[in-house]
Design a protein around this motif. Structure first.
Motif, PDB file in Angstrom:
ATOM      1  N   PRO A   1      60.224 -25.091  30.946  1.00 58.88           N
ATOM      2  CA  PRO A   1      61.581 -24.589  31.179  1.00 58.88           C
ATOM      3  C   PRO A   1      62.674 -25.554  30.732  1.00 58.88           C
ATOM      4  CG  PRO A   1      60.555 -25.217  33.253  1.00 58.88           C
ATOM      5  CD  PRO A   1      59.500 -25.344  32.179  1.00 58.88           C
ATOM      6  N   ASP A   2      62.344 -26.821  30.535  1.00 60.00           N
ATOM      7  CA  ASP A   2      63.333 -27.796  30.083  1.00 60.00           C
ATOM      8  C   ASP A   2      63.367 -27.917  28.571  1.00 60.00           C
ATOM      9  OD1 ASP A   2      64.003 -28.409  32.717  1.00 60.00           O
ATOM     10  OD2 ASP A   2      62.365 -29.855  32.866  1.00 60.00           O
ATOM     11  N   ASP A   3      62.541 -27.139  27.899  1.00 59.60           N
ATOM     12  CA  ASP A   3      62.432 -27.216  26.452  1.00 59.60           C
ATOM     13  C   ASP A   3      62.938 -25.926  25.834  1.00 59.60           C
ATOM     14  OD1 ASP A   3      61.842 -28.633  24.216  1.00 59.60           O
ATOM     15  OD2 ASP A   3      59.679 -28.435  24.366  1.00 59.60           O
ATOM     16  N   ILE A   4      63.297 -25.981  24.594  1.00 65.09           N
ATOM     17  CA  ILE A   4      63.722 -24.790  23.860  1.00 65.09           C
ATOM     18  C   ILE A   4      62.476 -24.152  23.266  1.00 65.09           C
ATOM     19  CG2 ILE A   4      65.086 -24.016  21.887  1.00 65.09           C
ATOM     20  CD1 ILE A   4      66.961 -26.382  22.518  1.00 65.09           C
ATOM     21  N   VAL A   5      62.480 -22.845  23.172  1.00 66.63           N
ATOM     22  CA  VAL A   5      61.332 -22.104  22.638  1.00 66.63           C
ATOM     23  C   VAL A   5      60.862 -22.727  21.332  1.00 66.63           C
ATOM     24  CG1 VAL A   5      60.592 -19.885  21.710  1.00 66.63           C
ATOM     25  CG2 VAL A   5      62.020 -19.966  23.747  1.00 66.63           C
ATOM     26  N   GLU A   6      59.587 -22.972  21.249  1.00 64.35           N
ATOM     27  CA  GLU A   6      59.014 -23.614  20.077  1.00 64.35           C
ATOM     28  C   GLU A   6      58.449 -22.616  19.071  1.00 64.35           C
ATOM     29  OE1 GLU A   6      59.089 -26.906  19.360  1.00 64.35           O
ATOM     30  OE2 GLU A   6      60.306 -27.159  21.133  1.00 64.35           O
ATOM     31  N   VAL A   7      57.937 -21.473  19.530  1.00 61.28           N
ATOM     32  CA  VAL A   7      57.398 -20.464  18.621  1.00 61.28           C
ATOM     33  C   VAL A   7      58.007 -19.110  18.976  1.00 61.28           C
ATOM     34  CG1 VAL A   7      55.333 -19.277  17.752  1.00 61.28           C
ATOM     35  CG2 VAL A   7      55.234 -21.717  18.236  1.00 61.28           C
ATOM     36  N   PRO A   8      59.151 -18.796  18.378  1.00 59.13           N
ATOM     37  CA  PRO A   8      59.707 -17.467  18.585  1.00 59.13           C
ATOM     38  C   PRO A   8      58.750 -16.413  18.029  1.00 59.13           C
ATOM     39  CG  PRO A   8      61.346 -18.948  17.662  1.00 59.13           C
ATOM     40  CD  PRO A   8      60.017 -19.659  17.590  1.00 59.13           C
ATOM     41  N   TRP A   9      58.661 -15.276  18.696  1.00 54.44           N
ATOM     42  CA  TRP A   9      57.719 -14.228  18.295  1.00 54.44           C
ATOM     43  C   TRP A   9      58.306 -12.848  18.605  1.00 54.44           C
ATOM     44  CZ3 TRP A   9      56.660 -10.935  22.185  1.00 54.44           C
ATOM     45  CH2 TRP A   9      56.861 -11.404  23.482  1.00 54.44           C
ATOM     46  N   GLY A  10      57.705 -11.865  18.025  1.00 55.05           N
ATOM     47  CA  GLY A  10      57.979 -10.467  18.318  1.00 55.05           C
ATOM     48  C   GLY A  10      56.671  -9.730  18.087  1.00 55.05           C
ATOM     49  N   SER A  11      56.437  -8.634  18.790  1.00 58.88           N
ATOM     50  CA  SER A  11      55.180  -7.923  18.586  1.00 58.88           C
ATOM     51  C   SER A  11      55.372  -6.432  18.760  1.00 58.88           C
ATOM     52  CB  SER A  11      54.103  -8.426  19.549  1.00 58.88           C
ATOM     53  OG  SER A  11      54.401  -8.044  20.868  1.00 58.88           O
ATOM     54  N   TYR A  12      54.456  -5.689  18.169  1.00 60.00           N
ATOM     55  CA  TYR A  12      54.396  -4.247  18.352  1.00 60.00           C
ATOM     56  C   TYR A  12      52.979  -3.790  18.037  1.00 60.00           C
ATOM     57  CZ  TYR A  12      55.590  -4.574  13.352  1.00 60.00           C
ATOM     58  OH  TYR A  12      55.636  -4.917  12.025  1.00 60.00           O
ATOM     59  N   ALA A  13      52.594  -2.698  18.665  1.00 59.79           N
ATOM     60  CA  ALA A  13      51.237  -2.160  18.493  1.00 59.79           C
ATOM     61  C   ALA A  13      51.290  -0.657  18.649  1.00 59.79           C
ATOM     62  CB  ALA A  13      50.281  -2.772  19.522  1.00 59.79           C
ATOM     63  N   GLY A  14      50.305   0.012  18.104  1.00 62.61           N
ATOM     64  CA  GLY A  14      50.263   1.450  18.266  1.00 62.61           C
ATOM     65  C   GLY A  14      49.193   2.105  17.433  1.00 62.61           C
ATOM     66  N   THR A  15      49.281   3.414  17.386  1.00 67.43           N
ATOM     67  CA  THR A  15      48.330   4.231  16.642  1.00 67.43           C
ATOM     68  C   THR A  15      49.134   5.105  15.691  1.00 67.43           C
ATOM     69  OG1 THR A  15      46.853   4.270  18.533  1.00 67.43           O
ATOM     70  CG2 THR A  15      46.515   5.961  16.876  1.00 67.43           C
ATOM     71  N   LYS A  16      48.621   5.276  14.493  1.00 65.03           N
ATOM     72  CA  LYS A  16      49.333   6.150  13.550  1.00 65.03           C
ATOM     73  C   LYS A  16      48.385   7.213  13.009  1.00 65.03           C
ATOM     74  CE  LYS A  16      48.764   2.613  10.009  1.00 65.03           C
ATOM     75  NZ  LYS A  16      49.419   1.671   9.160  1.00 65.03           N
ATOM     76  N   LEU A  17      48.948   8.315  12.683  1.00 67.56           N
ATOM     77  CA  LEU A  17      48.185   9.406  12.099  1.00 67.56           C
ATOM     78  C   LEU A  17      47.901   9.108  10.644  1.00 67.56           C
ATOM     79  CD1 LEU A  17      50.174  12.386  13.617  1.00 67.56           C
ATOM     80  CD2 LEU A  17      47.919  11.577  14.323  1.00 67.56           C
ATOM     81  N   PRO A  18      46.791   9.608  10.116  1.00 69.67           N
ATOM     82  CA  PRO A  18      46.519   9.366   8.707  1.00 69.67           C
ATOM     83  C   PRO A  18      47.588  10.014   7.827  1.00 69.67           C
ATOM     84  CG  PRO A  18      44.834  10.789   9.689  1.00 69.67           C
ATOM     85  CD  PRO A  18      45.786  10.399  10.764  1.00 69.67           C
ATOM     86  N   ASP A  19      47.852   9.397   6.680  1.00 71.97           N
ATOM     87  CA  ASP A  19      48.867   9.944   5.764  1.00 71.97           C
ATOM     88  C   ASP A  19      48.394  11.225   5.132  1.00 71.97           C
ATOM     89  OD1 ASP A  19      50.513   7.796   6.288  1.00 71.97           O
ATOM     90  OD2 ASP A  19      49.633   6.587   4.680  1.00 71.97           O
TER      91      ASP A  19
ATOM     92  N   MET B   1      42.898   8.870  12.910  1.00 71.41           N
ATOM     93  CA  MET B   1      43.965   7.974  13.321  1.00 71.41           C
ATOM     94  C   MET B   1      43.520   6.528  13.123  1.00 71.41           C
ATOM     95  SD  MET B   1      46.001   9.574  16.536  1.00 71.41           S
ATOM     96  CE  MET B   1      44.708   9.916  17.695  1.00 71.41           C
ATOM     97  N   SER B   2      44.486   5.652  13.025  1.00 70.28           N
ATOM     98  CA  SER B   2      44.215   4.225  12.913  1.00 70.28           C
ATOM     99  C   SER B   2      45.115   3.482  13.886  1.00 70.28           C
ATOM    100  CB  SER B   2      44.448   3.751  11.480  1.00 70.28           C
ATOM    101  OG  SER B   2      45.795   3.940  11.112  1.00 70.28           O
ATOM    102  N   SER B   3      44.780   2.241  14.142  1.00 66.03           N
ATOM    103  CA  SER B   3      45.524   1.434  15.106  1.00 66.03           C
ATOM    104  C   SER B   3      45.957   0.122  14.468  1.00 66.03           C
ATOM    105  CB  SER B   3      44.666   1.146  16.333  1.00 66.03           C
ATOM    106  OG  SER B   3      44.331   2.343  16.983  1.00 66.03           O
ATOM    107  N   TYR B   4      47.000  -0.456  15.040  1.00 65.96           N
ATOM    108  CA  TYR B   4      47.507  -1.718  14.512  1.00 65.96           C
ATOM    109  C   TYR B   4      48.116  -2.543  15.642  1.00 65.96           C
ATOM    110  CZ  TYR B   4      51.921   0.731  14.916  1.00 65.96           C
ATOM    111  OH  TYR B   4      52.986   1.441  15.409  1.00 65.96           O
ATOM    112  N   LEU B   5      48.143  -3.833  15.427  1.00 65.59           N
ATOM    113  CA  LEU B   5      48.820  -4.796  16.293  1.00 65.59           C
ATOM    114  C   LEU B   5      49.448  -5.815  15.363  1.00 65.59           C
ATOM    115  CD1 LEU B   5      49.513  -6.339  18.923  1.00 65.59           C
ATOM    116  CD2 LEU B   5      47.221  -7.333  18.817  1.00 65.59           C
TER     117      LEU B   5
END
Length: 121
Positions: free
Chosen positions: A103-121, A1-5
């Protein structure tokens, strides 16, 4: 297995590089990430929708220097889920406290994230 972020960002190249550096420092704290590889890439998405959104919420600030970036950590080794989540939470908390915490400012760095483990192909 391998992992990613993966952390997707909409920011300037300098902000993306700073976030990459902070993430590298964070994963260095865990021996489980010893063989991990970090990659930062500007994605092919032209960002036109996000550029328009940014321009509408940030009058007078040019969105032209912003782009989509993908920051990816991959490991051929299986990294336990709690460690992946801890690193993910830490980098997201850092982004929010550094760029998005007024809180008085608009988001400066929008982001999204995901992480997990996958089985080898």
């Amino acid at each position: 297995m391998s992992s990613y972020l993966v952390v997707d960002l909409y920011c300037t190249p300098a902000e993306a590089e700073t976030i990459r550096s902070i993430l590298a420092d964070e994963i260095a704290k865990f021996p489980e990430f010893a063989a991990a590889r970090i990659q930062l890439e500007q994605t092919a998405d032209d960002g036109s929708e996000m550029h328009l959104h940014w321009a509408g919420e940030h009058p007078g600030q040019d969105a032209a220097d912003r782009a989509y970036f993908e920051l990816e950590v991959t490991s051929a080794m299986d990294i336990p889920e709690p460690i992946l989540r801890e690193v993910e939470d830490t980098i997201i908390d850092w982004i929010n406290s550094t760029y998005n915490d007024n809180p008085d400012d608009i988001v400066e760095v929008p982001w999204g994230s995901y992480a997990g483990t996958k089985l080898p192909d």
